[in-house]
Scaffold this active site. Structure first.
Site, PDB file in Angstrom:
ATOM      1  N   PRO A  54      36.203  34.490   3.460  1.00  0.00           N
ATOM      2  CG  PRO A  54      38.167  35.256   2.475  1.00  0.00           C
ATOM      3  CD  PRO A  54      37.149  34.163   2.391  1.00  0.00           C
ATOM      4  CE  LYS A  71      42.249  33.186   3.457  1.00  0.00           C
ATOM      5  NZ  LYS A  71      42.389  31.989   4.227  1.00  0.00           N
ATOM      6  CB  ILE A  85      39.709  30.852   7.881  1.00  0.00           C
ATOM      7  CG1 ILE A  85      38.249  30.649   8.277  1.00  0.00           C
ATOM      8  CG2 ILE A  85      40.592  29.763   8.478  1.00  0.00           C
ATOM      9  CD1 ILE A  85      37.628  29.396   7.683  1.00  0.00           C
TER      10      ILE A  85
END
Length: 120
Positions: A2, A33, A65
């Protein structure tokens, strides 16, 4: 993977030295994440006008993602707008955030892509 990138007309001298360190755990928690993959960058001193005014403003992009989508982005926006307003003094009506969900094959890391790293 990210990346939260902010471009702003806020002068470098008014950006807390700890901003990016504070922002990484906020970003990681919001997206679910690991912090070790999260990147926050800020580009200050940009000549920028929002709605014809040069009061503090910004444009931002959040790339990840996965972990992005219509409902998820509402939650991310709330957290990220609050962070930017508290830390940089940019009001939520003086900034846009674009959300970019990249396929794992389009993000490189360690000489390959996340598609290969994640075994997809």
């Amino acid at each position: 993977m990210p990346h939260f990138r902010i471009e702003t007309n806020v002068p470098r001298s008014q950006i807390p030295a700890t901003f990016v360190q504070k922002a990484v755990p906020v970003l990681a928690k919001a997206l679910g994440k690991p912090e070790q993959y999260c990147v926050v960058s800020i580009i200050p001193d940009v000549q920028m006008s929002f709605g014809g005014s040069t009061e503090p403003c910004a444009i931002a992009n959040l790339m990840s993602i996965g972990a992005l989508g219509v409902e998820q982005n509402k939650k991310h926006a709330k957290v990220l707008f609050e962070l930017v307003e508290q830390e940089l003094g940019v009001k939520s009506d003086r900034m846009y955030i674009t959300f970019q969900d990249n396929p794992s094959g389009n993000v490189g890391f360690k000489g390959t892509t996340f598609h290969a790293i994640l075994g997809q």
